[in-house]
Design a protein around this motif. Sequence first.
Motif, short mmCIF file in Angstrom:
data_model
loop_
_atom_site.label_atom_id
_atom_site.label_comp_id
_atom_site.label_asym_id
_atom_site.label_seq_id
_atom_site.Cartn_x
_atom_site.Cartn_y
_atom_site.Cartn_z
N HIS A 136 -27.83 -33.37 -55.31
CA HIS A 136 -28.67 -32.67 -54.33
C HIS A 136 -27.92 -31.52 -53.65
N ARG A 137 -26.76 -31.16 -54.21
CA ARG A 137 -26.00 -30.06 -53.61
C ARG A 137 -26.58 -28.71 -54.03
N GLY A 138 -26.17 -27.66 -53.30
CA GLY A 138 -26.60 -26.31 -53.66
C GLY A 138 -27.98 -25.94 -53.13
N ARG A 139 -28.56 -26.82 -52.30
CA ARG A 139 -29.87 -26.53 -51.73
C ARG A 139 -29.82 -26.38 -50.21
N GLY A 140 -28.60 -26.26 -49.68
CA GLY A 140 -28.49 -26.05 -48.23
C GLY A 140 -28.51 -27.32 -47.40
N LEU A 141 -28.49 -28.49 -48.06
CA LEU A 141 -28.52 -29.74 -47.29
C LEU A 141 -27.26 -29.92 -46.45
N GLY A 142 -26.11 -29.53 -47.02
CA GLY A 142 -24.85 -29.66 -46.28
C GLY A 142 -24.83 -28.79 -45.05
N THR A 143 -25.30 -27.55 -45.20
CA THR A 143 -25.35 -26.63 -44.05
C THR A 143 -26.29 -27.17 -42.98
N ALA A 144 -27.46 -27.64 -43.42
CA ALA A 144 -28.43 -28.17 -42.45
C ALA A 144 -27.86 -29.40 -41.73
N LEU A 145 -27.16 -30.25 -42.49
CA LEU A 145 -26.58 -31.45 -41.88
C LEU A 145 -25.46 -31.06 -40.91
N LEU A 146 -24.64 -30.08 -41.30
CA LEU A 146 -23.58 -29.63 -40.38
C LEU A 146 -24.18 -29.05 -39.10
N ASP A 147 -25.28 -28.32 -39.23
CA ASP A 147 -25.93 -27.80 -38.02
C ASP A 147 -26.40 -28.93 -37.11
N GLU A 148 -26.88 -29.99 -37.71
CA GLU A 148 -27.31 -31.15 -36.90
C GLU A 148 -26.11 -31.85 -36.27
N VAL A 149 -25.01 -31.90 -37.01
CA VAL A 149 -23.77 -32.48 -36.48
C VAL A 149 -23.32 -31.70 -35.24
N ILE A 150 -23.32 -30.37 -35.35
CA ILE A 150 -22.88 -29.52 -34.23
C ILE A 150 -23.81 -29.72 -33.02
N ALA A 151 -25.11 -29.73 -33.28
CA ALA A 151 -26.07 -29.92 -32.19
C ALA A 151 -25.89 -31.30 -31.55
N HIS A 152 -25.65 -32.31 -32.37
CA HIS A 152 -25.46 -33.66 -31.83
C HIS A 152 -24.18 -33.75 -30.99
N ALA A 153 -23.10 -33.16 -31.49
CA ALA A 153 -21.84 -33.18 -30.71
C ALA A 153 -22.04 -32.49 -29.37
N ARG A 154 -22.72 -31.35 -29.40
CA ARG A 154 -23.02 -30.65 -28.14
C ARG A 154 -23.86 -31.50 -27.21
N SER A 155 -24.85 -32.18 -27.79
CA SER A 155 -25.77 -32.97 -26.95
C SER A 155 -25.05 -34.14 -26.29
N ARG A 156 -23.94 -34.60 -26.90
CA ARG A 156 -23.16 -35.68 -26.27
C ARG A 156 -22.11 -35.12 -25.32
N GLY A 157 -22.04 -33.79 -25.18
CA GLY A 157 -21.13 -33.20 -24.20
C GLY A 157 -19.75 -32.90 -24.73
N ALA A 158 -19.60 -32.83 -26.06
CA ALA A 158 -18.27 -32.54 -26.63
C ALA A 158 -17.91 -31.07 -26.40
N GLY A 159 -16.65 -30.84 -26.07
CA GLY A 159 -16.15 -29.49 -25.85
C GLY A 159 -15.72 -28.82 -27.15
N TYR A 160 -15.31 -29.63 -28.10
CA TYR A 160 -15.03 -29.08 -29.42
C TYR A 160 -15.22 -30.14 -30.49
N LEU A 161 -15.25 -29.64 -31.72
CA LEU A 161 -15.46 -30.49 -32.90
C LEU A 161 -14.37 -30.13 -33.88
#
Lengths: 153, 153
Positions: free
Chosen positions: B88-113
């Motif tokens: 399932h690679r090459g369809r942008g799933l990794g990028t979309a998942l990383l964007d969700e990871v970043i948003a989730h880390a921010r939502s928990r108050g992380a200063g960096y990842l």
Amino acid sequence: MPAALAATAADFAAAAHLLVDFNREYDDPAPEPAWLADRLAALSAAGDTSVLLTGEPPLGVAVLRFRENLWQPVLEAYLAELYVAPQHRGRGLGTALLDEVIAHARSRGAGYLDLNTSEDDLAARHLYDKRGFDCHEGRGSGPLAVYYELDLG
Amino acid sequence: MPAALAATAADFAAAAHLLVDFNREYDDPAPEPAWLADRLAALSAAGDTSVLLTGEPPLGVAVLRFRENLWQPVLEAYLAELYVAPQHRGRGLGTALLDEVIAHARSRGAGYLDLNTSEDDLAARHLYDKRGFDCHEGRGSGPLAVYYELDLG
């Protein structure tokens, strides 16, 4: 003299002063030493942090962070900071402190110890290489393991 | 569909299966999926771990670890695992998942990842570069930041 685990307010104050000096040496931002001393004491009390001091008065400091490993029922240890005051380098204090760090991580049941350093910090890399740390994927002959950060501020 | 935080036994079982496949793909040792599912559930319940799944059935998984930062009164986040099933690679799933990871880390108050990857994993490095991660000391033009490990077993 061997390194000792910071336990008193005076220990955490000494550790904070060394760490603030460390950050200033590398032009990194540093908090107020009094705030950092309280932070180190609170994290140590919470159980996921160990602060080791060497020398009397303290000339070197190491900070370890512990957490449960994902893949095995063991702790993993991260060497967040390792610092010897500039005027006391070259006498083996860093090597002795790293040996105490390794022994301490083992004594807490950690399965491995990791850290990040700069490619051009040859003194630090020599020290880590000497004690068997590896910076290659799959160890030894693999590609370099690279550390990435994203600021979320 | 957006990624979702693993919460049920079925979610943790799916995450464990993907992570075990990930390790097998790279010839790394992997525990039994059932053990890993329980481990992920326990660490998530303890509060320092978030498991994100994407796809229905799940095609990708990310594992984040959180802890208090030493230097500032914020959390720091570590991206321990990020995996999309090979077919399932090459369809942008990794990028979309990383964007969700970043948003989730921010939502928990992380200063960096932060995270580690292999110098020769150009697909992963391109993804992290694209989202603003930096692998240089002092950012941008500094020397490479290198990740070291020592096995204590």
